[in-house]
Design a protein around this motif. Structure first.
Motif, PDB file in Angstrom:
ATOM      1  N   LEU A   1       0.854  -1.088  -0.021  1.00  0.00           N
ATOM      2  CA  LEU A   1      -0.134  -0.160   0.020  1.00  0.00           C
ATOM      3  C   LEU A   1       0.834   1.284   0.164  1.00  0.00           C
ATOM      4  N   ASP A   2       0.715   2.097  -0.947  1.00  0.00           N
ATOM      5  CA  ASP A   2       1.472   3.328  -0.940  1.00  0.00           C
ATOM      6  C   ASP A   2       1.411   3.984   0.139  1.00  0.00           C
ATOM      7  N   ASP A   3       2.488   4.789   0.551  1.00  0.00           N
ATOM      8  CA  ASP A   3       2.505   5.476   1.817  1.00  0.00           C
ATOM      9  C   ASP A   3       1.525   6.793   1.732  1.00  0.00           C
ATOM     10  N   ASP A   4       1.636   7.314   0.803  1.00  0.00           N
ATOM     11  CA  ASP A   4       0.596   8.545   0.432  1.00  0.00           C
ATOM     12  C   ASP A   4      -0.804   8.111   0.623  1.00  0.00           C
ATOM     13  N   LEU A   5      -1.316   6.792   0.083  1.00  0.00           N
ATOM     14  CA  LEU A   5      -2.592   6.243   0.220  1.00  0.00           C
ATOM     15  C   LEU A   5      -2.937   5.885   1.785  1.00  0.00           C
ATOM     16  N   LYS A   6      -2.076   5.410   2.324  1.00  0.00           N
ATOM     17  CA  LYS A   6      -2.276   5.242   3.790  1.00  0.00           C
ATOM     18  C   LYS A   6      -2.360   6.556   4.340  1.00  0.00           C
ATOM     19  N   ALA A   7      -1.616   7.449   4.098  1.00  0.00           N
ATOM     20  CA  ALA A   7      -1.736   8.789   4.801  1.00  0.00           C
ATOM     21  C   ALA A   7      -3.148   9.325   4.641  1.00  0.00           C
ATOM     22  N   GLN A   8      -3.597   9.144   3.397  1.00  0.00           N
ATOM     23  CA  GLN A   8      -4.803   9.863   3.328  1.00  0.00           C
ATOM     24  C   GLN A   8      -5.779   9.086   3.698  1.00  0.00           C
ATOM     25  N   LEU A   9      -5.837   7.627   3.853  1.00  0.00           N
ATOM     26  CA  LEU A   9      -7.058   6.811   4.679  1.00  0.00           C
ATOM     27  C   LEU A   9      -7.096   7.308   6.022  1.00  0.00           C
ATOM     28  N   ARG A  10      -5.505   7.414   6.551  1.00  0.00           N
ATOM     29  CA  ARG A  10      -5.660   8.027   8.050  1.00  0.00           C
ATOM     30  C   ARG A  10      -6.478   9.317   8.243  1.00  0.00           C
ATOM     31  N   ILE A  11      -5.997  10.052   7.447  1.00  0.00           N
ATOM     32  CA  ILE A  11      -6.523  11.430   7.511  1.00  0.00           C
ATOM     33  C   ILE A  11      -8.201  11.485   7.524  1.00  0.00           C
ATOM     34  N   VAL A  12      -8.648  10.747   6.444  1.00  0.00           N
ATOM     35  CA  VAL A  12     -10.095  10.619   6.143  1.00  0.00           C
ATOM     36  C   VAL A  12     -10.817   9.608   7.565  1.00  0.00           C
ATOM     37  N   ALA A  13     -10.157   8.651   7.751  1.00  0.00           N
ATOM     38  CA  ALA A  13     -10.621   8.073   8.946  1.00  0.00           C
ATOM     39  C   ALA A  13     -10.874   8.925  10.008  1.00  0.00           C
TER      40      ALA A  13
ATOM     41  N   SER B   1     -11.045  12.384  10.313  1.00  0.00           N
ATOM     42  CA  SER B   1     -12.167  13.178   9.802  1.00  0.00           C
ATOM     43  C   SER B   1     -13.589  12.660  10.194  1.00  0.00           C
ATOM     44  N   HIS B   2     -13.947  11.381   9.890  1.00  0.00           N
ATOM     45  CA  HIS B   2     -14.921  10.592  10.458  1.00  0.00           C
ATOM     46  C   HIS B   2     -15.154  10.123  11.748  1.00  0.00           C
ATOM     47  N   GLY B   3     -14.020  10.252  12.412  1.00  0.00           N
ATOM     48  CA  GLY B   3     -13.993   9.803  13.927  1.00  0.00           C
ATOM     49  C   GLY B   3     -13.794   8.191  13.968  1.00  0.00           C
ATOM     50  N   ARG B   4     -13.118   7.594  12.897  1.00  0.00           N
ATOM     51  CA  ARG B   4     -12.907   6.168  12.750  1.00  0.00           C
ATOM     52  C   ARG B   4     -11.478   5.815  12.871  1.00  0.00           C
ATOM     53  N   SER B   5     -11.484   4.496  13.022  1.00  0.00           N
ATOM     54  CA  SER B   5      -9.907   4.069  12.883  1.00  0.00           C
ATOM     55  C   SER B   5      -9.650   3.654  11.533  1.00  0.00           C
ATOM     56  N   MET B   6      -8.584   3.560  11.041  1.00  0.00           N
ATOM     57  CA  MET B   6      -8.179   3.215   9.513  1.00  0.00           C
ATOM     58  C   MET B   6      -8.933   1.957   9.042  1.00  0.00           C
ATOM     59  N   GLU B   7      -8.872   1.010  10.144  1.00  0.00           N
ATOM     60  CA  GLU B   7      -9.531  -0.231   9.674  1.00  0.00           C
ATOM     61  C   GLU B   7     -10.968  -0.168   9.327  1.00  0.00           C
ATOM     62  N   GLU B   8     -11.497   0.543  10.298  1.00  0.00           N
ATOM     63  CA  GLU B   8     -13.014   0.705  10.184  1.00  0.00           C
ATOM     64  C   GLU B   8     -13.256   1.551   8.658  1.00  0.00           C
ATOM     65  N   GLU B   9     -12.406   2.618   8.688  1.00  0.00           N
ATOM     66  CA  GLU B   9     -12.688   3.615   7.575  1.00  0.00           C
ATOM     67  C   GLU B   9     -12.449   2.624   6.116  1.00  0.00           C
ATOM     68  N   ALA B  10     -11.507   1.637   6.160  1.00  0.00           N
ATOM     69  CA  ALA B  10     -11.248   0.944   5.088  1.00  0.00           C
ATOM     70  C   ALA B  10     -12.613   0.047   4.894  1.00  0.00           C
ATOM     71  N   ARG B  11     -13.266  -0.551   5.939  1.00  0.00           N
ATOM     72  CA  ARG B  11     -14.285  -1.567   5.766  1.00  0.00           C
ATOM     73  C   ARG B  11     -15.459  -0.791   5.258  1.00  0.00           C
TER      74      ARG B  11
END
Length: 81
Positions: free
Chosen positions: A9-21, A23-33
């Motif tokens: 998984l690209d580092d930039d993509l992981k960082a974007q996922l972390r930021i979006v998660a 902002s939604h008050g979720r973990s990265m794992e929950e955001e991915a789900r």
């Protein structure tokens, strides 16, 4: 419940996922789900062309078209060469 591992998984993509998660008050794992669930549920609801056109314009109230009254009888198409 099943588990998956996502390799390379690209580092930039992981960082974007972390930021979006965050902002939604979720973990990265929950955001991915949530992202996977939404993507797969849209796939099943696609419908035909008419349904997709209708859903696109339904949000803006649809479109009312004035159709002219047909005065001439329908006729067969001509396929003369």
């Amino acid at each position: 419940m099943a588990a998956i591992t996502i390799r390379n998984l690209d580092d930039d993509l992981k960082a974007q996922l972390r930021i979006v998660a965050a902002s939604h008050g979720r973990s990265m794992e929950e955001e991915a789900r949530v992202i996977i669930r939404q993507a797969l549920s849209r796939q099943g609801k696609r419908g035909g062309l008419g349904s997709r056109i209708h859903s696109r314009f339904a949000a803006v109230g649809g479109a009312d078209l004035e159709l002219p009254e047909r005065k001439d009888k329908a006729r067969a198409a001509s396929v003369d060469e």
